[in-house]
Design an enzyme around this catalytic site. Structure first.
Site, mmCIF file in Angstrom:
data_model
loop_
_atom_site.group_PDB
_atom_site.id
_atom_site.type_symbol
_atom_site.label_atom_id
_atom_site.label_comp_id
_atom_site.label_asym_id
_atom_site.label_seq_id
_atom_site.Cartn_x
_atom_site.Cartn_y
_atom_site.Cartn_z
ATOM 1 N N TYR A 20 73.543 103.801 7.853
ATOM 2 C CA TYR A 20 73.739 104.457 9.178
ATOM 3 C C TYR A 20 74.654 105.529 8.531
ATOM 4 O O TYR A 20 74.019 106.905 9.034
ATOM 5 C CB TYR A 20 74.432 103.661 10.100
ATOM 6 N N GLU A 57 75.487 91.656 19.302
ATOM 7 C CA GLU A 57 76.615 90.574 18.907
ATOM 8 C C GLU A 57 77.682 90.952 19.890
ATOM 9 O O GLU A 57 78.596 91.521 19.449
ATOM 10 C CB GLU A 57 76.941 90.602 17.665
ATOM 11 N N THR A 111 84.949 103.416 15.794
ATOM 12 C CA THR A 111 86.389 103.692 15.406
ATOM 13 C C THR A 111 87.147 103.194 16.862
ATOM 14 O O THR A 111 86.556 102.906 17.938
ATOM 15 C CB THR A 111 86.926 104.891 15.138
#
Length: 766
Positions: A126, A242, A382
């Site tokens: 990514y 998830e 982040t």
């Protein structure tokens, strides 16, 4: 949703499996924060695969365990506590769900079995040198040539790429499309010509991340997932799939235990570090915050299962889990102190043939663990990105109620919204006004609210603490000033725990009907909360008693008509009913911080009849206080939610520098921070409210945890709300200031934050 007993049985099964099957050397490496290599991960993967537990989140049709969220939560926690390695997520929890949802039949039949049995190790392609959190700006290109894509570009921060057989990769297939369009999701064989990598050394000296270079790499068309140019859709699905597990509660509890052990063993200035007052305070705060994380995780899981989630649960848990893990690692490296100076990267690659590590060796390894954990607030989005999502999705009031609880909440809210005056429009009553003589008090009695938590034998409804907390949350939102907390709640719970003589029964019945509203006079001149009857004594005189002493800061004390006074006598600490006009009783005070009357009560040879002694205060007093503390926390939750709502509305409407204040990222992040501390306070409050009534020590510990966390949250939210309201926040004309002052008063009622951090520590170690 699994039954509680079913989850307990499953937890026992997992513990037995870990006890029998987790290799001792692997466990030791994890607990000692040692680096794991590919064979370590694969060995544990194969053990789990043999048991059928390696893919808890996969459907059974693909060979998964198909567990509920609750079972997966139990499994993850027990594995972490036992010291099991985490399974590598890139195949099992990242690319596999995408292949299941969007992959071709061939991709499912070829890749999923190989992921399941550990044959293929995956990495994630990514991030790029110029595309981290701003992933849509990626520049890796994939050009279609017949039945292949030719890929050129560079990926970075690629974890365990040196071990990987396959990489799932985002590449731009339509360079003319806008940022998030024209991206495709490709599956690249890492052994393909043109793939090369360079290890990147991390702060702790390890090499778990890499740069990956793609030079004219040929990728078959069969390795395109879904449709070309729709890779962003699949990437978002991967990131959101998830939802729970980001908190890593088990890891936090394990590392906290590690910290407690090392702090007890590390000697500094001639005593264990755990006994240093400053470090002990810090350690207790971490214990409370770990409990808050655990309960927030469980509460958000339950909310999601009811379909009441807001979409930001994963971001909330990721942020809270990362922040707590880093704080624990900071405490661990501080435990090492000067011994951390001896750190070398080899400390994380210990030879266990030399025996178990000494405490000194463990401490010398702490800097590596601390430095490595700086990454967790960066990868996977982040902290700043998480706050953006939280501010966008999660600032509204939560719905954590059952149907009956919601009905009670709605009924109280309707009355208060329609009938109760807003704080800014109220006339300040005289300090000596009877607080229970308002028309609202009468209405509360008629609605049955005053008898909500009182015994049925006295005409009460004998409801539980959750129902009381629902009432108190609404009272907090609307800044109800009547003495429900100080009288009906605290005194009612205290009286309800005494032997039910005629005097106690009559007093409780009067409280349920709204005709009696005694307040507790307990705190002495030098003690805000002690169980020794500080400040007053009682001596027998003839057929009655004589009371002497001083009681400080009695809430509603200027206008109350009756007091429950604690005083030490020959038998212990008694509870005495004293009329406000009794000879020898004087009071002095006025309107206090939150607009309620407070008084100092002086008892100078105050005579009361023998029947005035209602019973022993003792344990009943502390249990009643704990019930009230939790309810006060619920009141604080209502106030904090009101402040958050008011602040959010204000920054959306208020314009500065040509745009709404709420459009500035700095403001959005402050709102997110307000919500984050509120969520933790909410979790601890409701954990305490729903805890076992018969387990007084547990209730006391949870009450103190909630009171301490609510005190810290209230202070922060009050400050931020005033700050974001600007100059208007400094006026008494808005409700903001009234809410802030009431929160401050709650913090100092029945023990402040300092008191409850110390009390939690004492109870947790009893």
């Amino acid at each position: 949703m699994p039954h509680e007993s079913e989850l307990k049985d499953f937890r026992d099964e997992v513990r037995a499996f870990l006890r029998d099957q987790l290799p001792a050397d692997l466990r030791r490496k994890v607990l000692d924060h040692q680096r794991l290599d590919k064979q370590d991960f694969l060995r544990w993967h194969r053990i789990l695969h043999e048991r059928g537990w390696v893919a808890p989140n996969w459907p059974a049709e693909f060979g998964g365990a198909n567990w509920s969220i609750e079972r997966r939560n139990v499994f993850d926690e027990e594995c972490a506590l036992a010291g099991a390695p985490e399974t590598v997520p890139f195949g099992l929890r990242m690319v596999a769900p995408v292949i299941m949802a969007y992959g071709s039949d061939w991709q499912k039949s070829h890749f999923l079995p190989r992921i399941l049995n550990g044959q293929d190790w995956w990495c994630q392609g990514y991030s790029e040198p110029g595309a981290g959190s701003d992933l849509a700006s990626l520049t890796t290109r994939a050009r279609r040539v017949g039945d292949t894509f030719v890929v050129n570009g560079q990926k970075t921060w690629t974890t365990y790429a040196q071990y990987a057989d396959m990489m799932f990769c985002l590449a731009r297939t339509n360079p003319d499309a806008k940022a998030q369009q024209g991206i495709s999701f490709l599956l690249i064989d890492m052994r393909s010509p043109g793939v090369s990598l360079r290890p990147i050394r991390t702060l702790d000296g390890g090499e778990e991340i890499n740069e990956v270079f793609l030079d004219d790499v040929m990728v078959p068309l069969s390795h395109l997932v879904g449709e070309a140019d729709r890779g962003w859709t699949y990437a978002k699905y991967l990131l959101s799939h998830e939802r729970f597990g980001a908190a890593r509660v088990g890891r936090a509890k394990r590392e906290l235990g590690h910290l407690q052990r090392l702090a007890a063993q590390r000697v500094v200035d001639g005593r264990p570090l755990a006994e240093d007052p400053v470090f002990a305070h810090r350690l207790t705060q971490l214990e409370i915050d770990t409990l808050a994380l655990e309960q927030t995780n469980l509460r958000l899981i339950a909310r999601d299962q009811r379909g009441a989630g807001h979409g930001a649960e994963a971001s909330i848990l990721k942020y809270l889990g990362s922040t707590l893990a880093q704080r624990i690692s900071e405490a661990l490296v501080d435990t090492a102190g000067a011994q951390a100076l001896a750190y070398q990267s080899a400390a994380l690659e210990r030879d266990y043939a030399q025996g178990e590590p000494t405490v000194e060796q463990e401490l010398q390894a702490m800097p590596g663990f601390y430095l490595n954990l700086r990454k967790i607030s960066i990868y996977g989005g982040t902290d700043e990105v998480q706050k953006n999502l939280i501010a966008k999705l999660a600032l509204g009031a939560p719905d954590d109620y059952t149907g009956d609880e919601r009905a009670l909440d709605d009924a109280v809210a309707r009355y208060l919204q329609d009938r109760y005056p807003a704080p800014g429009g109220r006339a300040r009553p005289p300090a000596d006004a009877d607080p229970a003589a308002t028309p609202h008090w009468r209405a509360f009695a008629d609605m049955g609210l005053l008898g909500l938590g009182l015994p049925a034998s006295a005409g009460g409804m004998q409801a539980g603490l959750p129902e009381i907390c629902i009432l108190m949350q609404q009272f907090g939102r609307h800044l109800v000033t009547e003495p429900y907390d100080a009288s009906t709640l605290l005194c009612g719970q205290l009286l309800g725990r005494l032997p039910e003589g005629p005097a106690v029964r009559a007093l409780l019945a009067g409280m349920a009907q709204g005709t009696a509203a005694p307040v507790l006079a307990h705190a002495g001149p030098d003690s805000e909360w002690a169980l020794d009857g500080a400040g007053a004594t009682a001596e027998r005189q003839g057929d009655g008693w004589v009371l002497n002493g001083v009681k400080r800061h009695v809430p509603h004390g200027m206008g109350a008509r009756q007091f429950l006074v604690t005083a030490r006598d020959a038998a212990g600490v008694g509870l005495f009913l004293v009329e406000a006009d009794a000879p020898g009783l004087t009071r002095e005070g006025g309107l206090g911080l939150d607009g309620r009357g407070y008084a100092d009560i002086v008892l100078a040879a105050c005579p009361v009849p023998a029947a005035a002694r209602l019973g022993e205060a003792g344990a009943a007093l502390e249990q009643a206080a704990d019930m009230t503390r939790v309810a006060l926390c619920a009141e604080a939750l209502g106030i904090m939610q009101a402040l958050l709502d008011a602040t959010r509305e204000h920054v959306a409407a208020r314009r500065q520098f040509g745009q709404a204040l709420g459009g500035f990222q700095a403001v959005q992040h402050r709102l997110a921070d307000m919500l984050l501390v509120l969520e933790q306070a909410r979790s601890l409050t409701w954990t305490a409210a729903r805890s076992d009534l018969d387990d007084a020590p547990l209730r006391g510990r949870l009450a103190s945890a909630a009171k301490a966390r609510c005190g810290e949250a209230a202070r922060y939210i009050s400050q931020q709300s005033i700050q974001l309201h600007g100059g208007m926040g400094m006026t008494d004309e808005l409700a903001v200031g009234h809410h802030a002052k009431r929160l401050l008063a709650i913090e100092y009622t029945l023990g402040d934050t300092r008191h409850h951090i110390n009390r939690y520590r004492q109870l947790a170690r009893a």
